[in-house]
Scaffold this motif. Structure first.
Motif, short mmCIF file in Angstrom:
data_model
loop_
_atom_site.label_atom_id
_atom_site.label_comp_id
_atom_site.label_asym_id
_atom_site.label_seq_id
_atom_site.Cartn_x
_atom_site.Cartn_y
_atom_site.Cartn_z
N GLY A 1 0.81 -1.21 0.00
CA GLY A 1 0.00 0.00 0.00
C GLY A 1 0.84 1.26 0.00
N SER A 2 1.93 1.25 0.76
CA SER A 2 2.82 2.41 0.80
C SER A 2 3.52 2.62 -0.54
CB SER A 2 3.86 2.23 1.91
OG SER A 2 3.24 2.15 3.18
N ILE A 3 3.93 1.51 -1.18
CA ILE A 3 4.58 1.62 -2.49
C ILE A 3 3.61 2.22 -3.51
CG2 ILE A 3 5.58 0.31 -4.39
CD1 ILE A 3 6.66 -1.67 -2.34
N VAL A 4 2.39 1.70 -3.54
CA VAL A 4 1.40 2.22 -4.47
C VAL A 4 1.13 3.70 -4.20
CG1 VAL A 4 -1.05 2.13 -5.09
CG2 VAL A 4 0.27 0.04 -4.95
N THR A 5 1.03 4.08 -2.93
CA THR A 5 0.72 5.46 -2.57
C THR A 5 1.79 6.42 -3.06
OG1 THR A 5 -0.50 4.75 -0.61
CG2 THR A 5 0.28 7.03 -0.65
N VAL A 6 3.04 6.12 -2.74
CA VAL A 6 4.14 7.03 -3.10
C VAL A 6 4.30 7.11 -4.61
CG1 VAL A 6 6.63 7.40 -2.96
CG2 VAL A 6 5.36 6.71 -0.91
N VAL A 7 4.41 5.97 -5.26
CA VAL A 7 4.68 5.96 -6.70
C VAL A 7 3.50 6.53 -7.49
CG1 VAL A 7 5.20 4.50 -8.69
CG2 VAL A 7 6.26 4.02 -6.48
N ALA A 8 2.28 6.14 -7.12
CA ALA A 8 1.11 6.64 -7.85
C ALA A 8 0.93 8.14 -7.67
CB ALA A 8 -0.13 5.90 -7.39
N THR A 9 1.12 8.64 -6.44
CA THR A 9 0.96 10.08 -6.20
C THR A 9 1.97 10.88 -7.00
OG1 THR A 9 0.15 9.64 -3.96
CG2 THR A 9 0.88 11.88 -4.44
N VAL A 10 3.22 10.42 -7.02
CA VAL A 10 4.24 11.12 -7.79
C VAL A 10 3.91 11.09 -9.27
CG1 VAL A 10 6.67 11.09 -8.49
CG2 VAL A 10 6.06 10.74 -6.09
N GLN A 11 3.53 9.93 -9.77
CA GLN A 11 3.26 9.82 -11.20
C GLN A 11 2.02 10.63 -11.60
OE1 GLN A 11 3.53 5.88 -12.72
NE2 GLN A 11 2.53 6.34 -14.66
N LEU A 12 1.01 10.62 -10.75
CA LEU A 12 -0.23 11.32 -11.10
C LEU A 12 -0.11 12.84 -10.97
CD1 LEU A 12 -2.76 8.94 -9.32
CD2 LEU A 12 -2.40 9.17 -11.78
N LEU A 13 0.72 13.31 -10.03
CA LEU A 13 0.85 14.75 -9.82
C LEU A 13 2.09 15.31 -10.51
CD1 LEU A 13 -0.10 17.36 -8.56
CD2 LEU A 13 1.07 16.71 -6.44
N TYR A 14 3.26 14.78 -10.15
CA TYR A 14 4.48 15.31 -10.77
C TYR A 14 4.53 14.97 -12.26
CZ TYR A 14 9.32 16.33 -11.80
OH TYR A 14 10.46 16.84 -12.36
N GLY A 15 3.94 13.84 -12.64
CA GLY A 15 3.92 13.50 -14.06
C GLY A 15 3.21 14.55 -14.89
N GLU A 16 2.14 15.13 -14.34
CA GLU A 16 1.42 16.21 -15.04
C GLU A 16 2.31 17.44 -15.19
OE1 GLU A 16 -1.52 16.06 -16.35
OE2 GLU A 16 -2.81 14.67 -15.25
N ILE A 17 3.10 17.71 -14.16
CA ILE A 17 3.99 18.88 -14.20
C ILE A 17 5.15 18.63 -15.16
CG2 ILE A 17 5.52 20.33 -12.81
CD1 ILE A 17 3.75 19.69 -10.39
N GLU A 18 5.73 17.44 -15.06
CA GLU A 18 6.90 17.13 -15.88
C GLU A 18 6.57 17.12 -17.37
OE1 GLU A 18 10.49 13.81 -15.79
OE2 GLU A 18 8.43 13.17 -15.34
N HIS A 19 5.43 16.56 -17.71
CA HIS A 19 5.04 16.48 -19.13
C HIS A 19 4.22 17.69 -19.57
CE1 HIS A 19 5.58 12.11 -18.00
NE2 HIS A 19 6.40 12.22 -19.03
N ARG A 20 4.05 18.63 -18.64
CA ARG A 20 3.37 19.89 -18.92
C ARG A 20 1.93 19.69 -19.38
NH1 ARG A 20 7.16 23.76 -18.63
NH2 ARG A 20 5.80 25.35 -19.56
N THR A 21 1.35 18.54 -19.05
CA THR A 21 -0.06 18.33 -19.35
C THR A 21 -0.96 19.08 -18.37
OG1 THR A 21 0.07 16.28 -18.07
CG2 THR A 21 0.28 16.09 -20.45
N ILE A 22 -0.34 19.68 -17.36
CA ILE A 22 -1.10 20.49 -16.41
C ILE A 22 -1.55 21.80 -17.02
CG2 ILE A 22 0.97 21.61 -15.46
CD1 ILE A 22 -0.37 21.61 -12.75
N LEU A 23 -0.82 22.29 -18.04
CA LEU A 23 -1.13 23.60 -18.62
C LEU A 23 -2.49 23.65 -19.29
CD1 LEU A 23 2.40 24.53 -20.05
CD2 LEU A 23 1.33 25.27 -17.90
N PRO A 24 -2.87 22.66 -20.12
CA PRO A 24 -4.22 22.70 -20.71
C PRO A 24 -5.32 22.67 -19.65
CG PRO A 24 -2.85 21.14 -21.90
CD PRO A 24 -2.09 21.52 -20.68
N ILE A 25 -5.05 21.99 -18.53
CA ILE A 25 -6.06 21.92 -17.47
C ILE A 25 -6.21 23.27 -16.79
CG2 ILE A 25 -6.68 20.82 -15.29
CD1 ILE A 25 -5.13 18.36 -16.19
N LEU A 26 -5.07 23.91 -16.49
CA LEU A 26 -5.11 25.21 -15.80
C LEU A 26 -5.56 26.33 -16.72
CD1 LEU A 26 -1.87 25.01 -13.62
CD2 LEU A 26 -4.23 24.49 -12.97
#
Length: 272
Positions: free
Chosen positions: A67-92
């Motif tokens: 559960g801890s592994i899923v939490t850390v990795v999924a949160t980073v991928q779901l949040l930081y992944g949006e920032i890293e790939h700049r897919t956050i910009l169309p949303i904002l």
């Protein structure tokens, strides 16, 4: 207000659908189920504890670790992944604030975590039921000698793990909000998890003095994850009180709100 809730719910729903399609989620879910089934046979190597308790401990460990592994990795991928790939910009670019975006992502991640814990909980209850069914017809006293496990205690443990992982997700989101690499965010998430699991032991080992008092004060910034391990309730070694359970929920909500707010502040001032 209703518009904000609708936007947050939409982001959370999209995040949840994205997360459950992640290969890591599926891999760890399958690994957890396989490990619980394997626990039925690992009992042969167990030294001392009863069969049912061994299986329950095995399942609790799977919930905590996987559960801890899923939490850390999924949160980073779901949040930081949006920032890293700049897919956050169309949303904002739409009428969505950064706070709404962050809250939606956290809710989606938490739904994913709860789903994962739910899968492992069902697998654990099934494993316990199968083992009880395989046993000969035992009386109540004999069943207690075999280490009877309370189903309600298992459900209570799983519920508290959901709140524990909610806190871990908020902490990881805080680091993801200002991290310059996903590796850093993942490392810090696991670092806080390890320190949180050891915090009670560290507090007990520190002596008196100004330096020790300062260190103890600093550790208050890190949640004590061990208090959410309620395995004793499943084994009948302790009785749960409503006040203590509400205290745990409040503890989790306060830490999650604290780190979620810090993440929102950092994300608000971050340039993309």
């Amino acid at each position: 207000m209703r518009g904000a809730c609708d936007r947050i719910a939409a982001i959370a729903g999209n995040t949840y659908r994205e997360a459950i399609r992640m290969r890591l989620f599926l891999l760890l879910a399958v690994s957890g189920i396989v490990s619980l089934v394997g626990g039925l046979y690992f009992q042969e190597f167990n030294l001392g504890s009863s069969e049912l308790r061994f299986i329950a401990d095995f399942g609790f460990g799977a919930m905590t670790l996987l559960g801890s592994i899923v939490t850390v990795v999924a949160t980073v991928q779901l949040l930081y992944g949006e920032i890293e790939h700049r897919t956050i910009l169309p949303i904002l670019s739409k009428p969505v604030s950064r706070g709404e975006f962050l809250l939606g992502k956290l809710l989606g991640a938490w739904l994913t975590i709860c789903s994962f814990i739910g899968i492992l909980t069902l697998a654990l209850l099934a494993a316990l039921w199968i083992r009880q069914w395989q046993m000969p017809d035992l009386g109540e006293e004999a069943l207690l000698e075999q280490g009877a496990v309370s189903s309600s205690g298992v459900l209570l443990f799983a519920l508290m793990q959901c709140f524990r992982l909610m806190v871990l997700a908020s902490v990881t989101a805080f680091f993801s909000a200002y991290a310059s690499s996903s590796l850093f965010a993942v490392f810090m998430g696991f670092f806080v998890w390890v320190i949180g699991q050891l915090r009670g032991s560290l507090d007990a080992q520190w002596g008196e003095g100004i330096g020790q008092s300062l260190l103890k004060t600093l550790t208050l910034l890190i949640p004590d994850f061990r208090i959410f391990d309620l395995g004793a309730y499943a084994f009948g070694e302790a009785e749960a009180s409503l006040v203590s359970l509400l205290g745990l929920v409040l503890y989790a909500v306060v830490y999650a709100a604290l780190y979620g707010s810090l993440a929102a502040v950092v994300l608000k001032n971050r340039e993309f």
